[in-house]
Scaffold this motif. Structure first.
Motif, PDB file in Angstrom:
ATOM      1  N   VAL A  98     -13.070 -19.201  13.977  1.00 34.09           N
ATOM      2  CA  VAL A  98     -13.814 -18.156  14.697  1.00 34.09           C
ATOM      3  C   VAL A  98     -13.546 -17.851  16.276  1.00 34.09           C
ATOM      4  O   VAL A  98     -13.847 -16.723  16.544  1.00 34.09           O
ATOM      5  CB  VAL A  98     -15.601 -18.762  14.613  1.00 34.09           C
ATOM      6  N   TYR A  99     -13.508 -18.882  16.875  1.00 32.43           N
ATOM      7  CA  TYR A  99     -12.806 -18.818  18.206  1.00 32.43           C
ATOM      8  C   TYR A  99     -11.579 -17.901  18.384  1.00 32.43           C
ATOM      9  O   TYR A  99     -11.712 -17.117  19.399  1.00 32.43           O
ATOM     10  CB  TYR A  99     -12.813 -20.173  18.840  1.00 32.43           C
ATOM     11  N   MET A 100     -10.585 -18.169  17.471  1.00 26.42           N
ATOM     12  CA  MET A 100      -9.462 -17.354  17.741  1.00 26.42           C
ATOM     13  C   MET A 100      -9.701 -15.897  17.309  1.00 26.42           C
ATOM     14  O   MET A 100      -9.154 -15.053  17.816  1.00 26.42           O
ATOM     15  CB  MET A 100      -8.446 -18.107  16.800  1.00 26.42           C
ATOM     16  N   LEU A 101     -10.543 -15.828  16.800  1.00 25.26           N
ATOM     17  CA  LEU A 101     -10.928 -14.237  16.127  1.00 25.26           C
ATOM     18  C   LEU A 101     -11.741 -13.585  17.085  1.00 25.26           C
ATOM     19  O   LEU A 101     -12.300 -12.524  17.032  1.00 25.26           O
ATOM     20  CB  LEU A 101     -11.561 -14.187  14.844  1.00 25.26           C
ATOM     21  N   ARG A 102     -12.126 -14.252  18.205  1.00 26.10           N
ATOM     22  CA  ARG A 102     -13.197 -13.657  18.966  1.00 26.10           C
ATOM     23  C   ARG A 102     -12.996 -12.581  19.866  1.00 26.10           C
ATOM     24  O   ARG A 102     -13.803 -11.644  20.294  1.00 26.10           O
ATOM     25  CB  ARG A 102     -13.527 -14.868  20.240  1.00 26.10           C
ATOM     26  N   ASP A 103     -11.771 -12.223  19.991  1.00 27.36           N
ATOM     27  CA  ASP A 103     -11.059 -11.025  20.734  1.00 27.36           C
ATOM     28  C   ASP A 103     -10.942  -9.774  19.500  1.00 27.36           C
ATOM     29  O   ASP A 103     -10.381  -8.592  20.048  1.00 27.36           O
ATOM     30  CB  ASP A 103      -9.888 -11.257  21.662  1.00 27.36           C
ATOM     31  N   GLY A 104     -11.149  -9.946  18.426  1.00 23.04           N
ATOM     32  CA  GLY A 104     -10.672  -9.025  17.626  1.00 23.04           C
ATOM     33  C   GLY A 104      -9.995  -9.442  16.443  1.00 23.04           C
ATOM     34  O   GLY A 104      -9.540 -10.733  16.326  1.00 23.04           O
ATOM     35  N   PRO A 105      -9.721  -8.414  15.424  1.00 19.00           N
ATOM     36  CA  PRO A 105      -9.075  -8.964  14.143  1.00 19.00           C
ATOM     37  C   PRO A 105      -7.577  -9.492  14.367  1.00 19.00           C
ATOM     38  O   PRO A 105      -6.960  -9.107  15.255  1.00 19.00           O
ATOM     39  CB  PRO A 105      -8.766  -7.401  13.580  1.00 19.00           C
ATOM     40  N   MET A 106      -7.168 -10.395  13.330  1.00 19.45           N
ATOM     41  CA  MET A 106      -5.925 -11.210  13.358  1.00 19.45           C
ATOM     42  C   MET A 106      -5.271 -11.018  12.197  1.00 19.45           C
ATOM     43  O   MET A 106      -6.310 -11.197  10.975  1.00 19.45           O
ATOM     44  CB  MET A 106      -5.980 -12.337  14.115  1.00 19.45           C
ATOM     45  N   ARG A 107      -4.042 -10.966  11.959  1.00 19.33           N
ATOM     46  CA  ARG A 107      -3.342 -11.214  10.504  1.00 19.33           C
ATOM     47  C   ARG A 107      -3.051 -12.835  10.450  1.00 19.33           C
ATOM     48  O   ARG A 107      -3.151 -13.636  11.489  1.00 19.33           O
ATOM     49  CB  ARG A 107      -1.811 -10.585  10.841  1.00 19.33           C
ATOM     50  N   PRO A 108      -3.337 -13.121   9.223  1.00 15.17           N
ATOM     51  CA  PRO A 108      -3.116 -14.677   9.068  1.00 15.17           C
ATOM     52  C   PRO A 108      -1.924 -15.384   9.643  1.00 15.17           C
ATOM     53  O   PRO A 108      -2.040 -16.536  10.192  1.00 15.17           O
ATOM     54  CB  PRO A 108      -3.026 -14.834   7.632  1.00 15.17           C
ATOM     55  N   SER A 109      -0.854 -14.737   9.602  1.00 13.16           N
ATOM     56  CA  SER A 109       0.274 -15.473  10.471  1.00 13.16           C
ATOM     57  C   SER A 109       0.185 -15.341  11.822  1.00 13.16           C
ATOM     58  O   SER A 109       0.749 -16.488  12.467  1.00 13.16           O
ATOM     59  CB  SER A 109       1.707 -14.629  10.148  1.00 13.16           C
ATOM     60  N   ASP A 110      -0.529 -14.477  12.559  1.00 11.46           N
ATOM     61  CA  ASP A 110      -0.734 -14.664  13.857  1.00 11.46           C
ATOM     62  C   ASP A 110      -1.839 -15.753  14.295  1.00 11.46           C
ATOM     63  O   ASP A 110      -1.823 -16.569  15.213  1.00 11.46           O
ATOM     64  CB  ASP A 110      -1.241 -13.400  14.287  1.00 11.46           C
TER      65      ASP A 110
END
Length: 134
Positions: free
Chosen positions: A43-55
């Protein structure tokens, strides 16, 4: 960047009445969400917007591909994230927080504040001798 919400104090929160320690108490779900050690991190890592699983995996560090996949699937079932699949070659997938997922940032930031204030003492206490059982 998303603005960090002001911490909420216990006095500001009013809960619906439930019997003490009822099996259907909503607080149990909250404890379950934070009981999964990777879910708050994602959740924290997605705080700034969408991300790919590898990222996500590269940014988190220490999480296996299997655990990331399991965590993302669980979060999707819980409606904390949306999965977007793009019809490209090769296919591209991104994960994004839903409103419920974004609202989880509030207790995550609060927990971070608590760790800043008390983390050293708690950590030192965990490493010290066990208290005597009287």
């Amino acid at each position: 960047m998303t603005a960090v919400p002001a911490p909420i104090t216990a006095e500001q929160i009013e809960f619906a009445p439930y019997g003490e320690f009822e099996s259907d108490c909503p607080a149990r779900m909250g404890v379950d969400v934070f009981g999964n050690s990777w879910l708050p991190v994602v959740v924290y890592m997605l705080r700034d917007g969408p991300m790919r699983p590898s990222d996500l995996r590269a940014a988190i560090g220490g999480i296996s591909q299997k655990m990331l996949t399991q965590t993302l699937r669980r979060m999707q079932r819980m409606t904390l994230i949306d999965r977007h699949r793009y019809a490209e070659a090769p296919p591209r997938v991104e994960y994004e927080l839903t409103e419920a997922g974004r609202d989880l940032l509030i207790p995550i930031y609060a927990l971070g504040d608590w760790v800043d204030k008390h983390g050293r003492a708690v950590g030192a206490g965990r490493m010290g001798p066990e208290p005597d059982d009287d």
